[in-house]
Write a protein that holds these residues in place. Structure first.
Motif, PDB file in Angstrom:
ATOM      1  N   GLY A  89       0.816  -1.214   0.000  1.00  0.00           N
ATOM      2  CA  GLY A  89       0.000   0.000   0.000  1.00  0.00           C
ATOM      3  C   GLY A  89       0.844   1.255   0.000  1.00  0.00           C
ATOM      4  O   GLY A  89       0.561   2.205  -0.729  1.00  0.00           O
ATOM      5  N   ALA A  90       1.902   1.258   0.812  1.00  0.00           N
ATOM      6  CA  ALA A  90       2.775   2.428   0.879  1.00  0.00           C
ATOM      7  C   ALA A  90       3.512   2.636  -0.438  1.00  0.00           C
ATOM      8  O   ALA A  90       3.578   3.755  -0.964  1.00  0.00           O
ATOM      9  N   GLY A 108       2.609   1.565  -3.364  1.00  0.00           N
ATOM     10  CA  GLY A 108       1.637   1.955  -4.384  1.00  0.00           C
ATOM     11  C   GLY A 108       1.248   3.413  -4.282  1.00  0.00           C
ATOM     12  O   GLY A 108       1.056   4.099  -5.301  1.00  0.00           O
ATOM     13  N   THR A 109       1.130   3.907  -3.046  1.00  0.00           N
ATOM     14  CA  THR A 109       0.797   5.323  -2.857  1.00  0.00           C
ATOM     15  C   THR A 109       1.910   6.212  -3.384  1.00  0.00           C
ATOM     16  O   THR A 109       1.657   7.219  -4.053  1.00  0.00           O
ATOM     17  N   PHE A 110       3.159   5.849  -3.101  1.00  0.00           N
ATOM     18  CA  PHE A 110       4.287   6.615  -3.640  1.00  0.00           C
ATOM     19  C   PHE A 110       4.241   6.627  -5.165  1.00  0.00           C
ATOM     20  O   PHE A 110       4.455   7.653  -5.802  1.00  0.00           O
ATOM     21  N   LYS A 111       3.943   5.479  -5.748  1.00  0.00           N
ATOM     22  CA  LYS A 111       3.952   5.357  -7.206  1.00  0.00           C
ATOM     23  C   LYS A 111       2.825   6.150  -7.848  1.00  0.00           C
ATOM     24  O   LYS A 111       3.020   6.833  -8.861  1.00  0.00           O
ATOM     25  N   ASP A 112       1.626   6.070  -7.251  1.00  0.00           N
ATOM     26  CA  ASP A 112       0.447   6.695  -7.861  1.00  0.00           C
ATOM     27  C   ASP A 112       0.332   8.191  -7.589  1.00  0.00           C
ATOM     28  O   ASP A 112      -0.111   8.950  -8.437  1.00  0.00           O
ATOM     29  N   LYS A 113       0.729   8.602  -6.392  1.00  0.00           N
ATOM     30  CA  LYS A 113       0.478   9.980  -5.985  1.00  0.00           C
ATOM     31  C   LYS A 113       1.740  10.810  -5.823  1.00  0.00           C
ATOM     32  O   LYS A 113       1.651  12.043  -5.735  1.00  0.00           O
ATOM     33  N   ASN A 164     -13.767   1.588   5.669  1.00  0.00           N
ATOM     34  CA  ASN A 164     -12.793   2.045   4.683  1.00  0.00           C
ATOM     35  C   ASN A 164     -12.320   0.916   3.766  1.00  0.00           C
ATOM     36  O   ASN A 164     -11.926   1.174   2.624  1.00  0.00           O
ATOM     37  N   TYR A 207      -9.825  -6.956  -4.056  1.00  0.00           N
ATOM     38  CA  TYR A 207      -8.386  -6.722  -3.987  1.00  0.00           C
ATOM     39  C   TYR A 207      -7.609  -7.942  -4.474  1.00  0.00           C
ATOM     40  O   TYR A 207      -6.707  -7.840  -5.320  1.00  0.00           O
TER      41      TYR A 207
END
Length: 211
Positions: A25-26, A28-33, A88, A97
Motif C-alpha cells: 500500500g505504501a 503503491g501510494t508513492f507510485k500513484d500519488k 474504509n 483486492y
C-alpha cells in the motif's frame, strides 16, 4: 547509498500478511500519488508470508463473506473500534483486492472465502508480487538507534535509515506481546519516534471461528 547503509522513507518490520499489505500500500501510494519514495521490509525468515501457507489447512481461509456487524460481533474484544477500518476497506473490497491480482475466490459453507484453486500458495504469491515494488530484506532486526540524521535500523551487517516505521505483528497473543515490547522500546529509548509521529501500528483483527 553505499555498500553498508541504505535509506528508506518507510521501513516495515515483519513480512507477514499485514506487513506485505502495508508495504504494498505504501509503495503503491508513492507510485500513484508521488513524491517518489522507497519502502523496505525487514523479515527474519527466509520467505515472507510463511504463516499464510498454513491457514485454512493449507487452503487459506481468506475472509468471511458476511456483513460488518457479523465481523464486529465475532471480534474477540473491543470490536467497535474496527468499524472505521471495515468501512474504509470491507470484505467486498478485500475480495476485489485479491481477485484483481489474479486470484479467483469462492464462498463456501459458513460464508468462508477461499481461493478457487484451494491453494494458499496462490495468495502468498499474489501478495509477494503485489508488494514487489517494496524491497524485502531477509535479515533479523538486531538494533534500532538514533543518529544525527534521524534513526537507523540494523539488520544483518547493514544499517537502514528511515523516516517512518510500521509494526506489523500477528493478531494473536504472541503478536500483541511483541507489539507492546516494541512500542515500549521506542517509548523508553526513542520517544521522539512516537512523539513526532514516525511510528505506526498496523492493527490486525482476530476473530472467533464458529461452525
Amino acid at each position: 547509498i553505499d555498500m553498508g547503509n541504505y535509506s528508506a522513507d518507510i521501513i516495515v518490520i515483519g513480512g507477514g500478511a499485514a506487513g506485505l499489505m502495508a508495504a504494498a500500500g505504501a509503495a503503491g501510494t508513492f507510485k500513484d500519488k508521488g513524491p517518489d519514495g522507497k519502502v523496505i521490509v525487514l523479515e527474519k525468515m527466509a520467505r515472507p508470508g510463511r504463516k499464510i501457507m498454513i491457514t485454512g489447512k493449507g487452503r487459506c481461509n481468506l475472509t468471511n463473506n458476511s456483513g460488518i456487524d457479523s465481523h464486529i460481533a465475532n471480534a474477540t474484544k473491543n470490536g467497535k473500534f474496527l468499524y472505521s477500518a471495515f468501512n474504509n476497506f470491507n470484505v467486498q473490497d478485500t475480495m476485489t483486492y485479491f481477485e484483481s491480482m489474479g486470484v479467483p475466490l469462492k464462498t463456501e459453507r459458513g460464508r468462508r472465502v477461499f481461493p478457487e484453486s484451494e491453494r494458499a500458495i496462490d495468495i502468498v504469491n499474489a501478495m509477494r508480487e503485489y508488494s514487489s515494488a517494496a524491497t524485502v530484506v531477509y535479515k533479523k532486526v538486531s538494533l534500532i538507534e538514533r543518529t544525527e540524521g534521524g534513526y537507523t535500523v540494523t539488520a544483518g551487517n547493514k544499517k537502514y535509515s528511515f523516516d517512518k516505521v510500521i509494526i506489523a505483528t500477528d493478531a494473536d497473543v504472541d503478536g500483541m506481546h511483541i507489539r507492546l515490547l516494541l512500542t515500549s522500546f521506542f517509548l523508553q529509548f526513542f520517544p521522539d519516534v512516537i512523539r513526532l509521529g514516525h511510528l505506526y501500528i498496523l492493527q490486525t483483527p482476530l476473530f472467533r471461528v464458529r461452525n
